[in-house]
Design a protein around this motif. Sequence first.
Motif, short mmCIF file in Angstrom:
data_model
loop_
_atom_site.label_atom_id
_atom_site.label_comp_id
_atom_site.label_asym_id
_atom_site.label_seq_id
_atom_site.Cartn_x
_atom_site.Cartn_y
_atom_site.Cartn_z
N ALA A 58 41.38 59.63 75.38
CA ALA A 58 40.45 60.55 76.03
C ALA A 58 41.21 61.44 77.01
O ALA A 58 42.15 60.99 77.67
CB ALA A 58 39.36 59.78 76.77
N ALA A 59 40.79 62.70 77.11
CA ALA A 59 41.34 63.63 78.09
C ALA A 59 40.39 63.67 79.29
O ALA A 59 39.18 63.81 79.11
CB ALA A 59 41.50 65.01 77.48
N ILE A 60 40.93 63.54 80.49
CA ILE A 60 40.13 63.52 81.71
C ILE A 60 40.43 64.79 82.50
O ILE A 60 41.60 65.03 82.87
CB ILE A 60 40.44 62.28 82.58
CG1 ILE A 60 40.46 61.00 81.72
CG2 ILE A 60 39.44 62.17 83.72
CD1 ILE A 60 39.17 60.72 80.99
N PHE A 61 39.42 65.56 82.79
CA PHE A 61 39.60 66.82 83.52
C PHE A 61 39.08 66.65 84.94
O PHE A 61 37.89 66.74 85.21
CB PHE A 61 38.90 67.96 82.78
CG PHE A 61 39.49 68.21 81.42
CD1 PHE A 61 40.58 69.05 81.28
CD2 PHE A 61 38.99 67.56 80.30
CE1 PHE A 61 41.15 69.27 80.02
CE2 PHE A 61 39.55 67.77 79.04
CZ PHE A 61 40.64 68.62 78.91
N GLY A 62 40.02 66.38 85.86
CA GLY A 62 39.67 66.10 87.24
C GLY A 62 40.22 64.75 87.65
O GLY A 62 40.65 63.95 86.81
N THR A 63 40.23 64.48 88.94
CA THR A 63 40.73 63.22 89.45
C THR A 63 39.60 62.19 89.49
O THR A 63 38.43 62.53 89.66
CB THR A 63 41.31 63.39 90.86
OG1 THR A 63 40.28 63.91 91.73
CG2 THR A 63 42.48 64.36 90.85
N GLY B 180 30.17 63.59 79.53
CA GLY B 180 31.04 62.90 78.60
C GLY B 180 30.98 63.50 77.20
O GLY B 180 29.93 63.98 76.76
N VAL B 181 32.10 63.48 76.52
CA VAL B 181 32.20 63.94 75.13
C VAL B 181 32.76 62.80 74.30
O VAL B 181 33.77 62.18 74.67
CB VAL B 181 33.13 65.17 75.02
CG1 VAL B 181 33.12 65.71 73.59
CG2 VAL B 181 32.71 66.26 76.00
N PHE B 182 32.10 62.49 73.19
CA PHE B 182 32.47 61.34 72.37
C PHE B 182 32.45 61.75 70.90
O PHE B 182 31.44 62.24 70.41
CB PHE B 182 31.48 60.20 72.61
CG PHE B 182 31.65 59.02 71.69
CD1 PHE B 182 32.68 58.12 71.89
CD2 PHE B 182 30.76 58.79 70.64
CE1 PHE B 182 32.83 57.01 71.05
CE2 PHE B 182 30.90 57.70 69.81
CZ PHE B 182 31.94 56.81 70.01
N ARG B 183 33.59 61.57 70.22
CA ARG B 183 33.66 61.91 68.80
C ARG B 183 33.71 60.62 67.97
O ARG B 183 34.51 59.73 68.25
CB ARG B 183 34.87 62.78 68.50
CG ARG B 183 34.81 63.43 67.13
CD ARG B 183 35.74 64.62 67.02
NE ARG B 183 37.14 64.19 66.97
CZ ARG B 183 38.18 65.03 66.97
NH1 ARG B 183 37.96 66.34 67.05
NH2 ARG B 183 39.41 64.58 66.92
N ALA B 184 32.82 60.55 66.97
CA ALA B 184 32.66 59.34 66.17
C ALA B 184 32.90 59.63 64.69
O ALA B 184 32.76 60.77 64.24
CB ALA B 184 31.26 58.77 66.36
N CYS C 252 37.78 59.72 69.48
CA CYS C 252 38.40 60.12 70.74
C CYS C 252 37.30 60.67 71.65
O CYS C 252 36.14 60.77 71.26
CB CYS C 252 39.51 61.14 70.53
SG CYS C 252 38.96 62.68 69.77
N GLY C 253 37.69 61.05 72.88
CA GLY C 253 36.69 61.54 73.81
C GLY C 253 37.28 62.43 74.86
O GLY C 253 38.49 62.72 74.88
N ALA C 254 36.43 62.88 75.78
CA ALA C 254 36.85 63.72 76.90
C ALA C 254 35.84 63.56 78.03
O ALA C 254 34.68 63.22 77.79
CB ALA C 254 36.97 65.18 76.49
N LEU C 255 36.28 63.82 79.25
CA LEU C 255 35.41 63.72 80.43
C LEU C 255 35.56 64.99 81.24
O LEU C 255 36.66 65.36 81.66
CB LEU C 255 35.81 62.50 81.26
CG LEU C 255 34.78 61.95 82.24
CD1 LEU C 255 33.50 61.53 81.51
CD2 LEU C 255 35.35 60.77 83.00
N MET C 256 34.43 65.69 81.45
CA MET C 256 34.43 66.95 82.17
C MET C 256 34.41 66.72 83.69
O MET C 256 34.01 65.65 84.15
CB MET C 256 33.21 67.77 81.76
CG MET C 256 33.14 68.10 80.27
SD MET C 256 34.53 69.09 79.69
CE MET C 256 35.45 67.86 78.76
N PRO C 257 34.79 67.71 84.48
CA PRO C 257 34.86 67.50 85.94
C PRO C 257 33.50 67.35 86.61
O PRO C 257 33.44 66.95 87.77
CB PRO C 257 35.59 68.75 86.44
CG PRO C 257 35.40 69.77 85.37
CD PRO C 257 35.36 69.01 84.09
N ASP C 258 32.42 67.67 85.91
CA ASP C 258 31.08 67.44 86.49
C ASP C 258 30.56 66.05 86.19
O ASP C 258 29.41 65.73 86.50
CB ASP C 258 30.09 68.49 85.97
CG ASP C 258 29.82 68.39 84.47
OD1 ASP C 258 30.69 67.89 83.75
OD2 ASP C 258 28.74 68.83 84.03
#
Length: 449
Positions: A60-65, A113-117, A96-102
């Motif tokens: 997963a890619a994390i955008f923000g701390t 949250g973004v989740f690909r299945a 895979c996934g990703a997490l936005m700064p909000d």
Amino acid sequence: MKPHQLIVPWKGDKRFTAIAKRAAALKKAGLDAEGILAAIRAEFGSPPELLGLREQPASAAIFGTVGEDVGAGGADIEPGALAQLQLALRLPIADCGALMPDAHVGYALPIGGVFRAHRAVAPAMVGVDIACRMMLTVFETPPDELMRRRDELFRTLKGVTTFGAGARREHAADHAVLDDPRWGATGQLRGLRQKAADQLGTSGSGNHFAELVVGERLQELLPGAPERFSGLLTHSGSRGVGYAVANHYMRVAAQETARVAKVPRYYEWLDLDSEAGQEYWTAMELCGAYASANHHVIHELFARRSKLPVAAQVENHHNFAWREGDLVTHRKGATPAEAGVLGLIPGSMGTSSYVVVGKGNPGSLMSSSHGAGRRGSRTWAKNTISMGDVRHDLAARDILVEGLSADESPLAYKDIERVMAIQESAGLLERVARMRPVAVLMAGEPGED
């Protein structure tokens, strides 16, 4: 041991009722536990081996701390939101996934949250307000003219939509979406057709809003929009229709997943090839069309009554799933940001909102935030934020608000400028236009985000 305890390993099997009856009959016939299990295996086969969570989450890619004290000079994302995404990424279907700064804690997938299945859709990861969306109508009217007419136009806005959970319009609206043949696809959708008609053009509760804005164009990417403009910006979704669809298929997903896997509640899914999966996909897409229709009813009626000339329109949605081949991307409180695609990212009732253009960043799964994001829970906001401070701040900014609540005040949200800067520096998007609210209409009550 009682028969129903013996057959627990078969729970989730479509024949479970028959298995239970057979086990009870065998017990009545005098067989012991070993004999009952041997007979059940001989007649129905061995229980399936259930899948479980992976030991490690997919990438997963994390955008923000990530850390504590979100929005108070500390981190961008609370640890609980990351934990929710990582749990989803341990599912057997995860890619895979990703997490936005909000991002902030929700249930199952976090908001933002973004989740690909793989070949599966998870109703709880889409969310209960299916296809919730933003829409902006840009008017040719300059900001000074809107401000001169602000009180009058705010009254007009109050007359074209209704807020509140379960709210209906005083006079029914109409739209071609009510004639969509997909209302006949399932018994549930047939039953929801009247609710859809009753709630068409309403706005719901929670963080849903309708606001008059004034703004400025930052790039020549908003066709028809003047350099300085006024507009109507709205946020709402598929109302009671989406809520009913989501809750029904979350229950179905729990039943279907139990046959093949043991996973935490709300992390269940539907196979895209299954009848239930295809039903949900049809219903989800219909909810998307219905949510869009809700916005168009409000915007068209406002434009007609206000006599403000329309220059441009932009809309985009979140709480949805998108399919590309065998992969399904869930964006819960995240929104598409494919290259060249326009989107909307609101701040709060006291801060700027933005028209953006996506850059198609593969790391974010071509996604961006859907707003500024909450600093904490609604309970935290109500127990922490002074309504006196909020009213003073909004008055100083010269913003009219109806439906004010502590949990929807500017102090309840993260810094939108920080959220935008993170995404710009990471190559997720570019800002196309900036606008600020001058009159805000909300329900003033809790609701689904």
